[in-house]
Design a protein around this motif. Sequence first.
Motif, PDB file in Angstrom:
ATOM      1  N   LEU A 196      32.235 -14.882   0.422  1.00 34.76           N
ATOM      2  CA  LEU A 196      32.625 -15.069   1.739  1.00 34.76           C
ATOM      3  C   LEU A 196      31.375 -15.430   2.650  1.00 34.76           C
ATOM      4  CD1 LEU A 196      34.777 -14.855   3.842  1.00 34.76           C
ATOM      5  CD2 LEU A 196      34.164 -12.353   4.199  1.00 34.76           C
ATOM      6  N   LEU A 197      30.274 -14.865   2.563  1.00 36.29           N
ATOM      7  CA  LEU A 197      29.472 -14.870   3.736  1.00 36.29           C
ATOM      8  C   LEU A 197      28.150 -16.023   3.309  1.00 36.29           C
ATOM      9  CD1 LEU A 197      29.037 -11.233   4.407  1.00 36.29           C
ATOM     10  CD2 LEU A 197      30.119 -13.037   5.947  1.00 36.29           C
ATOM     11  N   LEU A 198      27.805 -16.228   1.886  1.00 38.84           N
ATOM     12  CA  LEU A 198      26.967 -16.937   1.643  1.00 38.84           C
ATOM     13  C   LEU A 198      26.979 -18.654   1.996  1.00 38.84           C
ATOM     14  CD1 LEU A 198      24.109 -16.965   0.216  1.00 38.84           C
ATOM     15  CD2 LEU A 198      25.256 -17.597  -1.963  1.00 38.84           C
ATOM     16  N   PRO A 199      28.399 -19.143   1.781  1.00 36.73           N
ATOM     17  CA  PRO A 199      28.308 -20.362   2.087  1.00 36.73           C
ATOM     18  C   PRO A 199      28.383 -20.928   3.691  1.00 36.73           C
ATOM     19  CG  PRO A 199      30.033 -19.962   0.518  1.00 36.73           C
ATOM     20  CD  PRO A 199      29.466 -18.797   0.998  1.00 36.73           C
ATOM     21  N   MET A 200      28.762 -19.975   4.489  1.00 41.36           N
ATOM     22  CA  MET A 200      28.767 -20.071   5.849  1.00 41.36           C
ATOM     23  C   MET A 200      27.273 -19.686   6.518  1.00 41.36           C
ATOM     24  SD  MET A 200      31.920 -17.743   7.365  1.00 41.36           S
ATOM     25  CE  MET A 200      33.847 -18.314   6.750  1.00 41.36           C
ATOM     26  N   HIS A 201      26.500 -18.954   6.023  1.00 39.55           N
ATOM     27  CA  HIS A 201      25.068 -18.477   6.366  1.00 39.55           C
ATOM     28  C   HIS A 201      23.992 -18.594   5.459  1.00 39.55           C
ATOM     29  CE1 HIS A 201      27.166 -16.112   9.574  1.00 39.55           C
ATOM     30  NE2 HIS A 201      28.076 -15.816   8.614  1.00 39.55           N
ATOM     31  N   VAL A 202      24.101 -20.023   4.917  1.00 37.24           N
ATOM     32  CA  VAL A 202      22.905 -20.518   4.084  1.00 37.24           C
ATOM     33  C   VAL A 202      21.747 -20.370   4.886  1.00 37.24           C
ATOM     34  CG1 VAL A 202      24.405 -21.907   2.662  1.00 37.24           C
ATOM     35  CG2 VAL A 202      23.305 -23.027   4.500  1.00 37.24           C
ATOM     36  N   GLN A 203      21.634 -20.680   5.856  1.00 37.34           N
ATOM     37  CA  GLN A 203      20.131 -20.349   6.643  1.00 37.34           C
ATOM     38  C   GLN A 203      19.704 -18.986   6.864  1.00 37.34           C
ATOM     39  OE1 GLN A 203      20.416 -22.485  10.435  1.00 37.34           O
ATOM     40  NE2 GLN A 203      20.166 -24.577   9.381  1.00 37.34           N
ATOM     41  N   ALA A 204      20.579 -18.025   6.844  1.00 30.52           N
ATOM     42  CA  ALA A 204      20.188 -16.557   6.828  1.00 30.52           C
ATOM     43  C   ALA A 204      19.651 -16.175   5.637  1.00 30.52           C
ATOM     44  CB  ALA A 204      21.231 -15.772   7.502  1.00 30.52           C
ATOM     45  N   PHE A 205      20.038 -16.819   4.684  1.00 27.80           N
ATOM     46  CA  PHE A 205      19.446 -16.269   2.949  1.00 27.80           C
ATOM     47  C   PHE A 205      18.421 -17.279   2.654  1.00 27.80           C
ATOM     48  CE2 PHE A 205      23.680 -14.503   3.558  1.00 27.80           C
ATOM     49  CZ  PHE A 205      23.670 -13.462   2.949  1.00 27.80           C
ATOM     50  N   GLY A 206      17.920 -18.141   3.646  1.00 24.89           N
ATOM     51  CA  GLY A 206      16.772 -19.141   3.474  1.00 24.89           C
ATOM     52  C   GLY A 206      17.336 -20.091   2.163  1.00 24.89           C
TER      53      GLY A 206
ATOM     54  N   ALA B 225      23.652 -26.521  -1.448  1.00 25.83           N
ATOM     55  CA  ALA B 225      23.810 -26.692  -2.827  1.00 25.83           C
ATOM     56  C   ALA B 225      23.356 -25.577  -3.763  1.00 25.83           C
ATOM     57  CB  ALA B 225      22.962 -27.950  -3.212  1.00 25.83           C
ATOM     58  N   GLN B 226      22.123 -25.062  -3.200  1.00 26.11           N
ATOM     59  CA  GLN B 226      21.580 -23.803  -3.748  1.00 26.11           C
ATOM     60  C   GLN B 226      22.782 -22.566  -3.814  1.00 26.11           C
ATOM     61  OE1 GLN B 226      18.004 -23.499  -1.541  1.00 26.11           O
ATOM     62  NE2 GLN B 226      16.695 -24.215  -3.306  1.00 26.11           N
ATOM     63  N   ALA B 227      23.489 -22.381  -2.752  1.00 27.17           N
ATOM     64  CA  ALA B 227      24.352 -21.424  -2.705  1.00 27.17           C
ATOM     65  C   ALA B 227      25.413 -21.613  -3.569  1.00 27.17           C
ATOM     66  CB  ALA B 227      25.230 -21.657  -1.329  1.00 27.17           C
ATOM     67  N   GLY B 228      25.724 -22.663  -4.121  1.00 22.62           N
ATOM     68  CA  GLY B 228      26.724 -23.230  -5.261  1.00 22.62           C
ATOM     69  C   GLY B 228      26.175 -22.601  -6.416  1.00 22.62           C
ATOM     70  N   VAL B 229      24.890 -22.887  -6.715  1.00 24.96           N
ATOM     71  CA  VAL B 229      24.246 -22.696  -7.881  1.00 24.96           C
ATOM     72  C   VAL B 229      24.125 -20.989  -7.940  1.00 24.96           C
ATOM     73  CG1 VAL B 229      21.813 -22.252  -9.377  1.00 24.96           C
ATOM     74  CG2 VAL B 229      22.796 -24.691  -7.954  1.00 24.96           C
TER      75      VAL B 229
ATOM     76  N   TRP C 293      36.126 -20.901 -21.867  1.00 20.38           N
ATOM     77  CA  TRP C 293      36.465 -22.045 -21.105  1.00 20.38           C
ATOM     78  C   TRP C 293      36.528 -21.843 -19.734  1.00 20.38           C
ATOM     79  CZ3 TRP C 293      34.623 -26.747 -22.502  1.00 20.38           C
ATOM     80  CH2 TRP C 293      34.369 -26.704 -23.988  1.00 20.38           C
ATOM     81  N   ARG C 294      37.284 -20.762 -19.261  1.00 13.72           N
ATOM     82  CA  ARG C 294      37.398 -20.492 -17.955  1.00 13.72           C
ATOM     83  C   ARG C 294      36.267 -20.184 -17.293  1.00 13.72           C
ATOM     84  NH1 ARG C 294      42.544 -18.375 -14.940  1.00 13.72           N
ATOM     85  NH2 ARG C 294      41.712 -17.857 -13.014  1.00 13.72           N
ATOM     86  N   ASP C 295      35.643 -19.291 -17.731  1.00 10.10           N
ATOM     87  CA  ASP C 295      34.203 -18.966 -17.139  1.00 10.10           C
ATOM     88  C   ASP C 295      33.367 -20.116 -16.952  1.00 10.10           C
ATOM     89  OD1 ASP C 295      34.226 -16.466 -16.502  1.00 10.10           O
ATOM     90  OD2 ASP C 295      33.275 -15.405 -18.080  1.00 10.10           O
ATOM     91  N   ILE C 296      33.520 -21.009 -17.942  1.00 10.13           N
ATOM     92  CA  ILE C 296      32.696 -22.396 -17.736  1.00 10.13           C
ATOM     93  C   ILE C 296      32.996 -22.988 -16.681  1.00 10.13           C
ATOM     94  CG2 ILE C 296      31.756 -24.457 -18.783  1.00 10.13           C
ATOM     95  CD1 ILE C 296      32.242 -23.167 -21.543  1.00 10.13           C
ATOM     96  N   GLY C 297      34.373 -23.201 -16.463  1.00 14.74           N
ATOM     97  CA  GLY C 297      35.022 -23.962 -15.324  1.00 14.74           C
ATOM     98  C   GLY C 297      34.778 -23.108 -13.979  1.00 14.74           C
ATOM     99  N   ALA C 298      34.626 -22.108 -14.015  1.00 12.35           N
ATOM    100  CA  ALA C 298      34.601 -21.186 -12.826  1.00 12.35           C
ATOM    101  C   ALA C 298      32.901 -21.307 -12.586  1.00 12.35           C
ATOM    102  CB  ALA C 298      34.977 -19.581 -12.760  1.00 12.35           C
ATOM    103  N   GLY C 299      32.205 -21.291 -13.370  1.00 14.75           N
ATOM    104  CA  GLY C 299      30.556 -21.401 -12.856  1.00 14.75           C
ATOM    105  C   GLY C 299      30.371 -22.978 -12.707  1.00 14.75           C
ATOM    106  N   LEU C 300      30.995 -23.900 -13.053  1.00 16.98           N
ATOM    107  CA  LEU C 300      30.770 -25.382 -12.582  1.00 16.98           C
ATOM    108  C   LEU C 300      31.469 -25.612 -11.319  1.00 16.98           C
ATOM    109  CD1 LEU C 300      29.862 -28.238 -13.588  1.00 16.98           C
ATOM    110  CD2 LEU C 300      32.055 -28.476 -14.488  1.00 16.98           C
ATOM    111  N   GLY C 301      32.430 -24.819 -10.789  1.00 10.72           N
ATOM    112  CA  GLY C 301      33.044 -25.007  -9.657  1.00 10.72           C
ATOM    113  C   GLY C 301      32.296 -25.042  -8.436  1.00 10.72           C
ATOM    114  N   PRO C 302      31.701 -23.722  -8.311  1.00 11.37           N
ATOM    115  CA  PRO C 302      30.864 -23.782  -7.035  1.00 11.37           C
ATOM    116  C   PRO C 302      29.427 -24.754  -7.275  1.00 11.37           C
ATOM    117  CG  PRO C 302      31.146 -21.475  -8.031  1.00 11.37           C
ATOM    118  CD  PRO C 302      31.707 -22.508  -8.843  1.00 11.37           C
TER     119      PRO C 302
END
Length: 372
Positions: free
Chosen positions: A31-41, A45-49, A329-338
């Motif tokens: 919930l919070l990481l994509p909205m507050h990427v600057q707060a986490f430095g 794209a790194q948030a997706g990883v 295969w579902r985990d691979i897809g769920a890992g690729l999605g972000p």
Amino acid sequence: MPAVKPSVDAASRRSAIVLALCLPSDVLLYLLLPMHVQAFGISLAQAGVLLAANRLVRIFGYSYVVRYYARHGDRPTVMLAAATATVCALGNAVISGFWWLLILRLGWGLAYAALNLSTQVLATSEPAGAAHRSGRSRAYIAIGPMLALPVGALISIQFGPRPVFIVLALAALLGCWVARGLPGLAHVMPTASGRRFKAPDSVAIWSFVEGVALDGLFIFGLSLQAQAVMGTNAVLVAGVLLALRYVSEMLLSPLGGRLADHVGAVNMLVVCSVLTCIALTAFGSHWLILGAASVLILRAVQLPLVTTLVAQRNPGPGRVQALAANAVWRDIGAGLGPLLAGVLLPVASATWVFAGAGLAVALSAIVCGLRK
């Protein structure tokens, strides 16, 4: 004097409560990481990883977790996993920078694998009542994220995105104490079969696409879409919608299974996937609440369908291996999605991204239905 072995029901319930206490630190990060990427430095794209890393590490590290669990039993394994979850939640509160956060995400991925494994093994350790225990275990687990998401959103609005993880670290620490009551006996596991990596069948392809679209792109994009459409209310709206995910799983997944018994799992899968395509398109077109709620409800209805299809198409001894392969295969897809979300959403129209993802879900379901 040897410790008294707890009943199967009590052990299953206790393991589920531990996961319920540890899981919120992960779901709040979505919930919070994509909205507050600057707060986490970090960058988007790194948030997706980072949000993909915990799933990807499970693909490669699950066998090590299984061996440790089999050798040491539930109490030591779950206590270690809960302690790791505590460190990860505390790190999310005080650590900035991609590489340090990546280490935390990898640690959490392995911890979750151990916690989830314990809940499943204990729930099914005796055949009598296994289905009832499994369902009740999922309900206990869902309580933690369901409560933490809206409350965590409110805390983050008042105090920022980092302090809430201190509260969640205390919850995970409580999980360490709860885990002390679990049985400590080792488990007898079958030796590894050495199965080869096989190409996915049509059901596994759907699971991969669904993992990319719903567990990856949609969950990552929910925070960003809420921020774009709702402004200052984004965190609270997204938190409530994510909490709906766990409520709908508790209430609607059994309904999906019963409907599949009457009209057929593959027919249900095709219909739900086409509706999911429409809901994702609405979600990307600023019909945020209606589209997101529809996606989450349809996702809950679909959960029992794939397991049923895999079992129907792989009868006999091959069923367990097929179920495991489908989950990978579902985990691979769920890992690729972000990862895709972090790259595409900053530069592409959200409408086209989510409409394309929905179309892929619908087409893969139709292919799955044609290849009966």
